[in-house]
Write a protein that holds these residues in place. Structure first.
Motif, mmCIF file in Angstrom:
data_model
loop_
_atom_site.group_PDB
_atom_site.id
_atom_site.type_symbol
_atom_site.label_atom_id
_atom_site.label_comp_id
_atom_site.label_asym_id
_atom_site.label_seq_id
_atom_site.Cartn_x
_atom_site.Cartn_y
_atom_site.Cartn_z
ATOM 1 N N MET A 260 38.299 33.837 27.545
ATOM 2 C CA MET A 260 36.957 33.893 27.091
ATOM 3 C C MET A 260 36.335 35.100 27.602
ATOM 4 O O MET A 260 36.485 35.413 28.795
ATOM 5 N N THR A 261 35.581 35.769 26.732
ATOM 6 C CA THR A 261 34.748 36.898 27.033
ATOM 7 C C THR A 261 33.209 36.771 26.810
ATOM 8 O O THR A 261 33.047 36.123 26.015
ATOM 9 N N GLN B 102 27.759 35.865 34.342
ATOM 10 C CA GLN B 102 26.790 34.588 34.221
ATOM 11 C C GLN B 102 28.162 33.548 33.452
ATOM 12 O O GLN B 102 28.028 32.404 33.619
ATOM 13 N N LEU B 103 29.064 34.009 32.639
ATOM 14 C CA LEU B 103 30.171 33.151 32.184
ATOM 15 C C LEU B 103 30.994 32.774 33.246
ATOM 16 O O LEU B 103 31.211 31.428 33.378
ATOM 17 N N ARG B 104 31.167 33.578 34.228
ATOM 18 C CA ARG B 104 31.998 32.870 35.527
ATOM 19 C C ARG B 104 31.311 31.993 36.147
ATOM 20 O O ARG B 104 31.883 30.888 36.638
ATOM 21 N N ALA C 139 39.299 30.343 37.194
ATOM 22 C CA ALA C 139 39.310 31.164 36.257
ATOM 23 C C ALA C 139 40.363 32.203 36.602
ATOM 24 O O ALA C 139 40.431 32.595 37.814
ATOM 25 N N VAL C 140 41.050 33.030 35.701
ATOM 26 C CA VAL C 140 41.837 34.099 36.099
ATOM 27 C C VAL C 140 41.463 35.525 35.197
ATOM 28 O O VAL C 140 41.291 35.276 34.125
ATOM 29 N N ASP D 281 36.408 42.820 29.574
ATOM 30 C CA ASP D 281 36.726 41.821 30.911
ATOM 31 C C ASP D 281 36.825 40.478 30.143
ATOM 32 O O ASP D 281 35.692 40.255 29.417
ATOM 33 N N ALA D 282 37.804 39.619 30.663
ATOM 34 C CA ALA D 282 37.634 38.185 30.011
ATOM 35 C C ALA D 282 38.045 37.296 31.018
ATOM 36 O O ALA D 282 38.649 37.762 32.001
#
Length: 103
Positions: free
Chosen positions: A1-2, A22-24, A31-32, A44-45
């Motif tokens: 996911m990006t 914000q996604l993190r 998450a990897v 970055d994803a």
């Protein structure tokens, strides 16, 4: 996911980095960090182990993405995220390298 370049529109790196952070924070599980795409569109994803297809669609919509790649085992799906609906293209994942003719 990006979270980079929502709607396929190039954004400044600083905005993309903020969106990625914000996604993190939005994803509460493990998450990897990974890279999505290749230069000049390398982004970055995050690989989100355990994410359900619906969660991938919700996060993708939240971060303005047109699609997300979701998978389990050797099955993957390209999840198209429209403004009102989600559609799914399912397919088999095959290892990188010479094709052997069997999935």
């Amino acid at each position: 996911m990006t979270a980079w370049n929502p709607g396929g529109q190039r954004q400044p790196d600083a905005m993309n980095r903020r969106a990625a952070q914000q996604l993190r924070l939005a994803w509460e599980g493990a998450a990897v960090p990974v890279v999505n795409g290749a230069a000049p569109w390398a982004e970055d994803a995050l690989l989100l182990p355990g994410a359900r297809l619906r969660e991938a669609a919700v996060l993708g919509r939240q971060f303005g993405q047109a699609a997300a790649l979701w998978g389990t085992g050797r099955r993957v799906a390209l999840v198209w995220i429209g403004p009102e609906a989600v559609s799914v293209e399912r397919c088999w994942a095959v290892p990188a390298g010479p094709y052997t003719g069997s999935p």
